[in-house]
Design an enzyme around this catalytic site. Structure first.
Site, mmCIF file in Angstrom:
data_model
loop_
_atom_site.group_PDB
_atom_site.id
_atom_site.type_symbol
_atom_site.label_atom_id
_atom_site.label_comp_id
_atom_site.label_asym_id
_atom_site.label_seq_id
_atom_site.Cartn_x
_atom_site.Cartn_y
_atom_site.Cartn_z
ATOM 1 C CG ASN A 9 -1.634 1.233 1.368
ATOM 2 O OD1 ASN A 9 -1.833 2.126 0.574
ATOM 3 N ND2 ASN A 9 -2.271 1.551 2.762
ATOM 4 C CD1 TRP A 10 3.372 1.130 -3.166
ATOM 5 C CD2 TRP A 10 3.050 2.363 -4.972
ATOM 6 N NE1 TRP A 10 3.780 0.474 -4.176
ATOM 7 C CE2 TRP A 10 3.785 0.981 -5.240
ATOM 8 C CE3 TRP A 10 3.201 3.299 -5.895
ATOM 9 C CZ2 TRP A 10 4.380 0.589 -6.487
ATOM 10 C CZ3 TRP A 10 3.562 3.063 -7.272
ATOM 11 C CH2 TRP A 10 4.044 1.753 -7.649
ATOM 12 C CE LYS A 11 0.269 3.523 4.740
ATOM 13 N NZ LYS A 11 0.083 3.457 6.213
ATOM 14 C CG HIS A 106 -5.816 1.764 5.358
ATOM 15 N ND1 HIS A 106 -5.414 2.722 6.536
ATOM 16 C CD2 HIS A 106 -4.644 0.805 5.089
ATOM 17 C CE1 HIS A 106 -3.990 2.384 6.591
ATOM 18 N NE2 HIS A 106 -3.596 1.457 6.011
ATOM 19 C CD GLU A 108 -2.721 5.545 6.929
ATOM 20 O OE1 GLU A 108 -2.842 5.347 5.515
ATOM 21 O OE2 GLU A 108 -1.797 5.083 7.429
ATOM 22 C CD GLU A 178 -3.394 -2.733 7.602
ATOM 23 O OE1 GLU A 178 -2.274 -2.682 7.009
ATOM 24 O OE2 GLU A 178 -4.035 -1.640 7.291
ATOM 25 N N GLY A 184 2.636 2.297 10.906
ATOM 26 C CA GLY A 184 3.447 3.652 10.499
ATOM 27 C C GLY A 184 4.113 4.005 11.816
ATOM 28 C CB SER A 224 5.768 -1.492 12.011
ATOM 29 O OG SER A 224 4.969 -0.140 12.269
ATOM 30 N N GLY A 245 2.880 -1.043 4.260
ATOM 31 C CA GLY A 245 2.896 0.295 3.896
ATOM 32 C C GLY A 245 4.330 0.603 3.704
ATOM 33 N N GLY A 246 4.990 1.404 4.725
ATOM 34 C CA GLY A 246 6.266 2.034 4.363
ATOM 35 C C GLY A 246 7.273 1.072 3.563
#
Ligand code: PEP
Length: 262
Positions: A9-11, A106, A108, A178, A184, A224, A245-246
């Site tokens: 997930n590049w966000k 998600h 976010e 998640e 993150g 993470s 993610g990251g």
């Protein structure tokens, strides 16, 4: 048999040039490694799903056109088919460009955009109607875990957002656990915490849809997860991969995560 999946997930990250570099490096690694695996008679890599921002979808789809084992999806969709919703993108639009997946729920989106269970259920409905596979996210916040409410929170999110579906629709659904406190933050759920919740989620699916449906459901861990801890998380019986993610923004890290099932 349920699938092993590693999703990125590049966000809202990477410009187009950076995105092109990332996917071309990833493709080279996948090409080399897949050939090596065939030669050595080793099991194939897990399915890979990339979630770039909407504006790059067609570019990234072109890179992986007809490429076995890699799918492309959107990070969100609107809950209506079409209409006067300036700035929004519908599930049918996403499907029409050739993308196959969408992330719904998600944290976010829940937190920053106020997306609640009813809206998420509408998004799930739209997505499946338009032939998209759904990665449905659930997970508790830190105070909810600390007060022992994490199982109830996840159960509520799943029952309200997802588990009103008919059994035959589940084959197009993947669940991602998640924990919000891990997203993150650099703090990862321990392998034990992840396994405990994944087993609980599988139990919820079994209670509602039966053991076969539960056994076939891929349940991903997100929060993470990185090149260092993925292997330990993925060895758990009920952890079928990760939503990353990251660590999906660097091809070497992401590729190492993809290889973490060996
Ligand atoms: C995510 O946003 O889905 C996620 C898991 O992020 P990160 O890996 O950066 O914690």
């Amino acid at each position: 048999m349920r699938k092993k999946i590693v999703a990125g997930n590049w966000k809202m990250n990477l410009n187009l040039e950076e995105a092109k570099v990332l996917v071309s490096e990833l493709k080279v690694s996948l090409d080399n490694h897949s050939a090596e695996r065939v030669a050595q008679n080793r099991p194939t890599l897990p399915d890979v799903v990339l979630f770039p921002p909407y504006v790059y979808l067609t570019r990234i789809l072109d890179v992986f056109f007809n490429y076995e084992g890699v799918s492309i999806g959107a990070q969100n969709c609107h809950h209506k088919e079409h209409g006067a919703y300036t700035g929004e993108v519908s599930a049918s639009m996403i499907r029409s460009v050739g993308a196959s997946h969408v992330i719904i729920g998600h944290s976010e989106r829940r937190e920053q955009f106020g997306e609640g269970d009813e809206l998420l259920a509408e998004k799930v409905k739209q997505s499946l109607k338009n032939d998209l596979k759904v990665i449905f996210c659930c997970g508790e916040k830190l105070p909810e875990r600390e007060s022992g409410k994490h199982f109830q929170v996840v159960s509520d999110q799943l029952h309200k957002g997802l588990m009103w579906l008919e059994e035959d629709q589940l084959k197009n659904v993947v669940i991602a656990y998640e924990p919000v406190w891990a997203i993150g933050t650099g703090v990862t759920a321990s392998p034990g915490q992840a396994q405990e919740m994944h087993a609980y989620i599988r139990g919820l699916v079994a209670d509602k849809y039966g053991k076969k449906a539960a056994d076939n459901m891929s349940i991903l861990y997100g929060g993470s997860c990185n090149a260092k801890n993925a292997r330990e998380l993925f060895t758990n019986a009920d952890v079928d991969g990760g939503l990353i993610g990251g660590a999906s923004l660097k091809s070497a890290d992401f590729f190492q995560i993809i290889q973490s099932f060996d």
